[in-house]
Design a protein around this motif. Structure first.
Motif, short mmCIF file in Angstrom:
data_model
loop_
_atom_site.label_atom_id
_atom_site.label_comp_id
_atom_site.label_asym_id
_atom_site.label_seq_id
_atom_site.Cartn_x
_atom_site.Cartn_y
_atom_site.Cartn_z
N LEU A 42 0.82 -1.21 0.00
CA LEU A 42 0.00 0.00 0.00
C LEU A 42 0.85 1.26 0.00
CD1 LEU A 42 -2.78 -1.12 2.50
CD2 LEU A 42 -3.00 -0.82 0.03
N VAL A 43 2.01 1.20 0.62
CA VAL A 43 2.92 2.35 0.62
C VAL A 43 3.36 2.66 -0.82
CG1 VAL A 43 5.18 3.19 1.39
CG2 VAL A 43 3.70 1.95 2.98
N GLY A 44 3.74 1.64 -1.55
CA GLY A 44 4.14 1.83 -2.94
C GLY A 44 2.99 2.28 -3.82
N LEU A 45 1.80 1.71 -3.56
CA LEU A 45 0.62 2.10 -4.34
C LEU A 45 0.29 3.57 -4.11
CD1 LEU A 45 -1.63 1.27 -6.28
CD2 LEU A 45 -3.01 0.69 -4.27
N ALA A 46 0.41 4.04 -2.88
CA ALA A 46 0.16 5.46 -2.59
C ALA A 46 1.13 6.33 -3.39
CB ALA A 46 0.30 5.73 -1.09
N GLY A 47 2.39 5.96 -3.41
CA GLY A 47 3.38 6.70 -4.19
C GLY A 47 3.06 6.68 -5.68
N LEU A 48 2.67 5.51 -6.18
CA LEU A 48 2.31 5.39 -7.60
C LEU A 48 1.13 6.28 -7.93
CD1 LEU A 48 2.57 3.91 -10.38
CD2 LEU A 48 0.87 2.30 -9.48
N LEU A 49 0.10 6.26 -7.10
CA LEU A 49 -1.09 7.07 -7.37
C LEU A 49 -0.79 8.57 -7.30
CD1 LEU A 49 -3.83 4.97 -5.53
CD2 LEU A 49 -3.32 5.07 -8.00
#
Length: 143
Positions: free
Chosen positions: A64-71
């Protein structure tokens, strides 16, 4: 051939494996070795090099940390594409749309090498948006 199409050429199985691993560590994912050589050998899927979906790949390797950065990153690209749309006559929107569409079946943000074609495409879009944003800002200041 029909069975292959119904699973998006095996992608649904790849997505299942990736999401199951993500569920084990939802915050940070499996890590950067997801779909690496040893990982593929473990699952007897030597032909797979990625999850074939940017969101699923990001969840799998970064959680989720990476997904937040991606978004946040993709959102920034969309904002700049919209801001520069009139100046670029829609090219910025087309390029970012192309990148977002590719995120559905590939991982264009996951670059393993600088000499990779995916990195080059992404670099060109990013550079084009920076140039257009800077140039359109300079153009509006002149008026």
């Amino acid at each position: 051939a029909l069975a292959s199409l119904s699973t998006f050429t095996g992608r649904t199985e790849i997505w299942e494996i990736t999401l199951q691993l993500w569920e084990r560590n939802p915050w940070f994912g499996y890590g950067p070795t997801l779909w690496g050589q040893e990982f593929r050998a473990k699952f007897l899927m030597l032909y797979v090099g990625q999850a074939h979906n940017q969101v699923i790949q990001t969840l799998g390797d970064s959680g989720l940390v990476g997904l937040a950065g991606l978004l946040i990153y993709l959102g920034t690209l969309v904002v700049y594409a919209i801001r520069t749309a009139s100046y670029t006559r829609g090219i910025s929107l087309a390029l970012v749309s192309f990148l977002l569409l590719r995120c559905g079946t590939e991982t264009p943000i996951r670059t393993l090498a600088v000499i990779d074609a995916t990195f080059f495409m992404h670099f060109m879009i990013f550079g084009f948006l920076l140039f257009a944003a800077n140039d359109s800002l300079s153009d509006s200041r002149r008026r």
